[in-house]
Design an enzyme around this catalytic site. Structure first.
Site, PDB file in Angstrom:
ATOM      1  CE  LYS A 140      -1.018  -7.505  -8.198  1.00  0.00           C
ATOM      2  NZ  LYS A 140      -0.357  -8.304  -9.212  1.00  0.00           N
ATOM      3  CG  ASP A 156       0.157   0.100  -9.473  1.00  0.00           C
ATOM      4  OD1 ASP A 156       1.304  -0.150  -9.138  1.00  0.00           O
ATOM      5  OD2 ASP A 156      -0.193   0.295 -10.659  1.00  0.00           O
TER       6      ASP A 156
HETATM    7  C1  LIG Z   1       4.274   5.746   4.784  1.00  0.00           C
HETATM    8  C2  LIG Z   1       4.858   4.438   4.446  1.00  0.00           C
HETATM    9  N1  LIG Z   1       5.498   3.701   5.355  1.00  0.00           N
HETATM   10  N2  LIG Z   1       5.916   2.623   4.695  1.00  0.00           N
HETATM   11  C3  LIG Z   1       6.685   1.582   5.360  1.00  0.00           C
HETATM   12  C4  LIG Z   1       5.544   2.646   3.404  1.00  0.00           C
HETATM   13  C5  LIG Z   1       4.858   3.806   3.232  1.00  0.00           C
HETATM   14  C6  LIG Z   1       4.272   4.240   1.979  1.00  0.00           C
HETATM   15  N3  LIG Z   1       4.537   3.608   0.807  1.00  0.00           N
HETATM   16  C7  LIG Z   1       3.854   4.301  -0.143  1.00  0.00           C
HETATM   17  C8  LIG Z   1       3.757   4.133  -1.531  1.00  0.00           C
HETATM   18  C9  LIG Z   1       4.463   2.987  -2.151  1.00  0.00           C
HETATM   19  C10 LIG Z   1       5.683   2.466  -1.703  1.00  0.00           C
HETATM   20  N4  LIG Z   1       5.997   1.398  -2.474  1.00  0.00           N
HETATM   21  N5  LIG Z   1       4.972   1.200  -3.283  1.00  0.00           N
HETATM   22  C11 LIG Z   1       4.979   0.020  -4.153  1.00  0.00           C
HETATM   23  C12 LIG Z   1       5.558   0.374  -5.483  1.00  0.00           C
HETATM   24  C13 LIG Z   1       6.839   0.945  -5.538  1.00  0.00           C
HETATM   25  C14 LIG Z   1       7.370   1.242  -6.804  1.00  0.00           C
HETATM   26  C15 LIG Z   1       6.627   0.989  -7.963  1.00  0.00           C
HETATM   27  C16 LIG Z   1       5.348   0.405  -7.854  1.00  0.00           C
HETATM   28  C17 LIG Z   1       4.809   0.111  -6.618  1.00  0.00           C
HETATM   29  C18 LIG Z   1       4.029   2.149  -3.146  1.00  0.00           C
HETATM   30  C19 LIG Z   1       2.957   5.041  -2.232  1.00  0.00           C
HETATM   31 CL1  LIG Z   1       2.796   4.921  -3.958  1.00  0.00          CL
HETATM   32  C20 LIG Z   1       2.270   6.072  -1.569  1.00  0.00           C
HETATM   33  N6  LIG Z   1       2.367   6.219  -0.226  1.00  0.00           N
HETATM   34  C21 LIG Z   1       3.148   5.351   0.474  1.00  0.00           C
HETATM   35  N7  LIG Z   1       3.421   5.286   1.805  1.00  0.00           N
END
Ligand SMILES: Cc1nn(C)cc1-c1nc2c(-c3cnn(Cc4ccccc4)c3)c(Cl)cnc2[nH]1
Length: 280
Positions: A140, A156
């Protein structure tokens, strides 16, 4: 676990921690740089107390074991993990363009060429996963990330399993929107559940919301899923609706197989075969 034996034993002092990138159910993700190499990663921090309360430790071990062994351009790398007395840390590939669902929220819906390129990349990732007998089960927008060149990355693996295991009990929590009839009805399920979710994903990318969603009632969503009560808006092209209808099929054995998705007119119209499919 093999990961710790193969790799150096990491610890928090190996990293400089940057800004928070996002939040999930059991923790946050931070930008981080490994001091020795200067290599920039995403560090996912999960709280052991939270994990224990929700009895998801086994699921986390499975996530680490599965994702740690995968190597594919459309699957986010898990480089390693470590823990301290209260937290578990996953060292993940940084997806430079963030979370796909935020882009979908910002744009409302994607154009058909962008959606076709994302679906082609998802299909390639699933061909790889299924060749390793791994079912994702939770495709999703919230689990999808975007790399530097806009390429899609499955981020994930919390719900993925090696085939042959059905654990309905722990599957029915959170939104039903992406679950196929065989899971919501608690029947045996195979990797064909990912074909259904791919159909839901394509619909949501083109229409801005999943096809069976009903904000007010879980019950209504459930009934719409098992009756495949599918209504496709007129703005969706004939080719796109044809592909959606060939994936959102009640009988899992009748869903269009992955290798046929890549050849479907909706995909070949926008994604020349064999060429890179990043969307930027
Ligand atoms: C770059 C960037 N800019 N912005 C605004 C976001 C990113 C970015 N995010 C990621 C992330 C990322 C962040 N949150 N999440 C969702 C989450 C958080 C905690 C537990 C489970 C799922 C994934 C990752 Cl894993 C891996 N890479 C990421 N990059």
């Amino acid at each position: 676990y093999r990961l710790s034996q193969e790799r150096k034993q990491w610890s928090l002092c190996d990293f400089e921690i940057g800004r928070a990138l996002g939040k999930g159910n059991f923790g946050q993700v931070y930008l981080a740089r490994e001091k020795q190499s200067g290599f920039v990663v995403a560090l996912k921090v999960l709280y052991k107390a939270e994990l224990a309360k929700s009895k998801v430790e086994r699921q986390l071990r499975r996530e680490v074991e599965i994702q740690g062994n995968l190597r594919h351009p459309n699957i986010l790398r898990l480089y390693g993990y470590f823990h301290d007395e209260s937290r578990v840390f996953l060292i993940l590939e940084l997806a430079a363009n963030g979370e796909l669902y935020k882009e979908l929220q910002a744009q409302g819906q994607f154009t058909e060429d962008v959606a076709a390129r994302y679906i082609a990349q998802m299909t390639n990732a699933l061909l790889y996963l299924h060749s390793k007998r791994v079912i994702h089960r939770d495709i999703k927008p919230e689990n999808l990330l975007l790399g530097l060149k806009g390429e899609l990355k499955i981020g994930d693996f919390g719900w993925s399993v090696r085939t042959g295991v059905t654990d309905r009990r722990s599957t029915l929590c959170g939104t039903l929107d992406y679950l196929p009839p065989e899971i919501v009805e608690g029947r045996r399920h195979t990797e064909k559940v990912d074909l259904w979710s791919l159909g839901i994903l394509l619909y949501e990318m083109l229409c801005g919301k999943p096809p069976f969603e009903d904000e007010n009632s879980y019950e209504t969503t459930y009934r719409r899923i098992i009756s495949v009560d599918l209504r496709i808006p007129n703005h969706v092209s004939r080719e796109a609706s044809d592909l959606i209808r060939k994936l959102l099929v009640y009988k899992s054995g009748e869903r269009l197989p992955l290798r046929r998705i890549i050849q479907h007119p909706f995909i070949t119209k926008y994604v020349p075969q064999g060429r890179r499919t990043s969307s930027r």
